[in-house]
Design an enzyme around this catalytic site. Structure first.
Site, PDB file in Angstrom:
ATOM      1  NE  ARG A   1     -43.175  11.898  14.776  1.00 40.98           N
ATOM      2  CZ  ARG A   1     -42.958  10.606  14.011  1.00 40.98           C
ATOM      3  NH1 ARG A   1     -43.805   9.917  13.507  1.00 40.98           N
ATOM      4  NH2 ARG A   1     -41.539  10.255  14.073  1.00 40.98           N
TER       5      ARG A   1
ATOM      6  CE  LYS B   1     -30.261  -5.989  11.818  1.00 37.28           C
ATOM      7  NZ  LYS B   1     -31.117  -6.132  10.600  1.00 37.28           N
TER       8      LYS B   1
ATOM      9  N   GLY C   1     -36.204   8.272  17.919  1.00 34.99           N
ATOM     10  CA  GLY C   1     -36.350   6.447  17.965  1.00 34.99           C
ATOM     11  C   GLY C   1     -36.381   6.300  19.332  1.00 34.99           C
TER      12      GLY C   1
ATOM     13  N   GLY D   1     -34.767   8.631  11.907  1.00 32.18           N
ATOM     14  CA  GLY D   1     -33.864   8.382  10.518  1.00 32.18           C
ATOM     15  C   GLY D   1     -33.252   9.872   9.923  1.00 32.18           C
TER      16      GLY D   1
HETATM   17  P1  AMP Z   1     -32.134   0.492  17.061  1.00 31.76           P
HETATM   18  O1  AMP Z   1     -33.634   0.560  16.174  1.00 31.76           O
HETATM   19  O2  AMP Z   1     -30.761   0.164  15.958  1.00 31.76           O
HETATM   20  O3  AMP Z   1     -31.559   1.820  17.704  1.00 31.76           O
HETATM   21  O4  AMP Z   1     -32.194  -0.557  17.774  1.00 31.76           O
HETATM   22  C1  AMP Z   1     -33.120  -0.628  19.038  1.00 31.76           C
HETATM   23  C2  AMP Z   1     -33.324  -2.153  19.331  1.00 31.76           C
HETATM   24  O5  AMP Z   1     -32.110  -2.763  19.741  1.00 31.76           O
HETATM   25  C3  AMP Z   1     -34.198  -2.367  20.709  1.00 31.76           C
HETATM   26  O6  AMP Z   1     -35.395  -2.928  20.076  1.00 31.76           O
HETATM   27  C4  AMP Z   1     -33.401  -3.021  21.636  1.00 31.76           C
HETATM   28  O7  AMP Z   1     -34.276  -4.166  22.211  1.00 31.76           O
HETATM   29  C5  AMP Z   1     -32.348  -3.666  20.720  1.00 31.76           C
HETATM   30  N1  AMP Z   1     -31.244  -3.979  21.590  1.00 31.76           N
HETATM   31  C6  AMP Z   1     -30.486  -3.364  22.292  1.00 31.76           C
HETATM   32  N2  AMP Z   1     -29.533  -4.006  22.693  1.00 31.76           N
HETATM   33  C7  AMP Z   1     -29.710  -5.413  22.271  1.00 31.76           C
HETATM   34  C8  AMP Z   1     -28.908  -6.507  22.787  1.00 31.76           C
HETATM   35  N3  AMP Z   1     -27.945  -6.382  23.764  1.00 31.76           N
HETATM   36  N4  AMP Z   1     -29.317  -7.621  22.138  1.00 31.76           N
HETATM   37  C9  AMP Z   1     -30.478  -7.688  21.261  1.00 31.76           C
HETATM   38  N5  AMP Z   1     -31.123  -6.414  20.945  1.00 31.76           N
HETATM   39  C10 AMP Z   1     -30.762  -5.252  21.687  1.00 31.76           C
END
Ligand code: AMP
Length: 403
Positions: free
Chosen positions: A38, A210, A360, A383
Site C-alpha cells: 500500500r 457469505k 480482499g 470494502g
Molecule cells: P469473503 O471474506 O466473504 O470474501 O470470504 C472469504 C472466505 O470465504 C475465505 O476465508 C474462504 O475460506 C471462505 N470460503 C470460500 N468458500 C468456502 C466454502 N465452500 N465453505 C466455507 N468457507 C468458504
C-alpha cells in the site's frame, strides 16, 4: 471523470494535505512494516506532489484504536521509515495529530519535503475516552486539519466507503481544492466504467463465505451484468434455495428466502457450480471426492469441481468486462484452492477483456498465482470496491471537488 485530480492543482510552494492508505501490517513490536504494497501504491502521487515543489503532508490511519493502550503498537513511525527508504529521501515523522508540535513541523517544511502525521485514529481516543473524533468525522477535527494546508489530495480509495474526518472532513472544508490522487483516479475509472459503462458481455464472479455480505452487490449487478457466476461458500445457500441437498456445507438458513427471490429475478443470469469438491471435515487433510448436485450429510463443499471450472470458463471466455470478488472455495487450504486458482489463471488469459479484481481474498489469490500483472486492475480496497459494486455513493469520493 468529473472529479478534480492532483494534476489540476497548483502545487508549487503549497502545503499539500494528502490522505493516503498506509494501513499496513506491522510487526508486533511496532518496528517493522511487514507488507509495503500500500505504501508503494501511494508513491506515484506523493512523488508527483514533491516533484512539483509541493510540501507533502501525509495523513493515514493504521488499524483501530479503542483505548489508550492500543496506541503504541499502531504508531506510523515504522511506516515513515519505510516510506523514506522507498522515496530515497528523509520523511519527517510527527508523533502527534494536533497541536504546536505538528503546526511548527508543517511551517518549517520546505518545498518538495515530506512529512507524515501520526495515525489519524489516535484522535479516536482522548484522555482515555473512546470519542471517535476521526472515525466519527468530528466537524471541528476536519476543519482543524484543513486549516493546516492549502490544498487536499485524497489517494486512499480503501477508506472511501467511510465518512471520516481525514477524508470527508478535510475535503468538505476545502471546497474547490480537494482532488483525487492517481490511485483514487484509477479506481474510479476502472470500477466506475465497469459498473456504469461496461463493454459487453459483462460477467461478474462473486464468491466468498457469505451471501449476506453480497446481497447488495448481486442486486445491483443483476441490473447491469450479463452473467453472474456464484462460487465459494455462498453458492450453497443458493443450492438450498433450489432444493439441492447441501449436507454439512455452509448455508445461511435465514438467507434462503432472499436467495430464492434472487434466483426468481435472475433467471439464467445466475450461474451456479455444477459439481463440488466435498470433504468429510473442515481440514486440508480431510477425505474428499467430487460430486455433482446433491451433497450428502457428513460431507461439506469446500471448492468448486472440475465441471464447474469448465462451465465458468465457458461463460467467461467471450467476456469483455469481468469483475471478480471473493474466492471459489476455501483457498487458504491448498487442497481446496484449485477452483480459485484456475479461475484466476483463466482471467489472466483473457487479453481482450478488462479484468478487475475487487480486493480482499481474490487479490491474495491472483498475487499468489502470479497472474496479477496480466489483469487490468487490482483494486486496493475490499470494502470500498464492494460498496462501489453495490452502486452506492462512496462518501470519500463524493467529497472530492468536481472539476
Ligand atoms: P469473503 O471474506 O466473504 O470474501 O470470504 C472469504 C472466505 O470465504 C475465505 O476465508 C474462504 O475460506 C471462505 N470460503 C470460500 N468458500 C468456502 C466454502 N465452500 N465453505 C466455507 N468457507 C468458504
Amino acid at each position: 471523470m468529473a472529479k478534480l485530480t492532483v494534476e489540476d492543482l497548483q502545487l508549487d510552494g503549497k502545503k499539500v494535505l494528502m490522505r493516503v492508505d498506509f494501513n499496513v501490517p506491522i510487526s508486533d513490536d511496532g518496528t517493522k512494516v511487514e507488507d509495503d504494497n500500500r505504501i508503494v501504491a501511494a508513491l506515484p502521487t506523493i512523488k508527483y506532489v514533491i516533484e512539483h515543489n509541493g510540501k507533502a503532508i501525509l495523513f493515514s490511519h493504521l488499524g483501530r484504536i479503542k483505548k489508550e493502550e492500543d496506541k503504541p503498537a499502531k504508531s506510523l513511525k515504522a511506516v515513515a521509515e519505510r516510506l523514506s527508504e522507498l522515496l530515497n529521501k528523509p520523511v519527517k515523522f510527527v508523533p502527534v495529530t494536533e497541536g504546536k508540535e505538528l503546526e511548527d513541523a508543517i511551517n518549517e517544511l520546505k518545498d518538495g519535503e515530506v512529512l507524515l502525521v501520526q495515525n489519524t485514529r489516535y484522535e479516536d481516543v482522548k484522555d482515555g475516552k473512546y470519542v471517535k473524533r476521526e472515525s466519527g468525522n468530528d466537524p471541528e477535527l476536519g476543519k482543524y486539519w484543513a486549516s493546516l494546508g492549502d490544498v487536499y489530495v485524497n489517494d486512499a480509495f480503501g477508506t472511501a466507503h467511510r465518512k471520516h474526518a481525514s477524508n470527508v472532513g478535510i475535503a468538505t472544508n476545502m471546497p474547490g481544492k480537494a482532488a483525487a490522487g492517481f490511485l483514487m483516479e484509477k479506481e474510479i475509472k476502472f470500477l466506475g466504467d465497469a459498473v456504469d459503462n461496461p463493454q459487453r458481455p459483462f460477467v461478474a464472479i462473486l464468491g466468498g463465505a457469505k451471501v449476506s455480505d453480497k446481497i447488495g452487490v448481486i442486486d445491483n449487478l443483476l441490473e447491469k451484468a450479463d452473467k453472474i457466476i456464484i462460487g465459494g461458500g455462498m453458492a450453497y445457500t443458493f443450492y438450498a434455495a433450489k432444493g439441492i441437498k447441501t449436507g454439512d456445507s455452509l448455508v445461511e438458513k435465514d438467507k434462503v428466502d432472499v436467495a430464492k427471490k434472487i434466483l426468481d429475478k435472475a433467471g439464467d443470469k445466475l450461474v451456479l457450480p455444477i459439481d463440488n469438491v466435498v470433504a468429510d471435515k473442515f481440514d486440508n487433510d480431510a477425505n474428499t471426492k467430487v460430486v455433482e448436485g446433491d451433497i450428502d450429510d457428513g460431507w461439506m463443499a469446500l471448492d468448486i469441481g472440475p465441471k464447474s471450472i469448465k462451465e465458468f470458463e465457458n461463460v467467461l471466455k467471450d467476456a469483455k468486462t469481468v469483475v471478480w470478488n471473493g474466492p471459489m472455495g476455501v483457498f487458504e487450504k491448498p487442497n481446496f484452492a484449485k477452483g480459485t486458482l484456475e479461475i484466476g489463471k483463466f482471467l489472466g488469459t483473457l487479453t481482450n477483456a478488462t479484468t478487475i479484481v475487487g480486493g480482499g481474498d481474490s487479490t491474495a489469490a491472483v498475487k499468489q498465482l502470479g497472474v496479477a500483472d496480466k489483469l487490468t486492475h487490482i483494486s486496493t480496497g475490499g470494502g470500498a470496491s464492494l460498496t462501489y459494486l453495490e452502486g452506492k455513493t462512496l462518501p470519500g469520493i463524493a467529497a472530492i471537488s468536481e472539476k
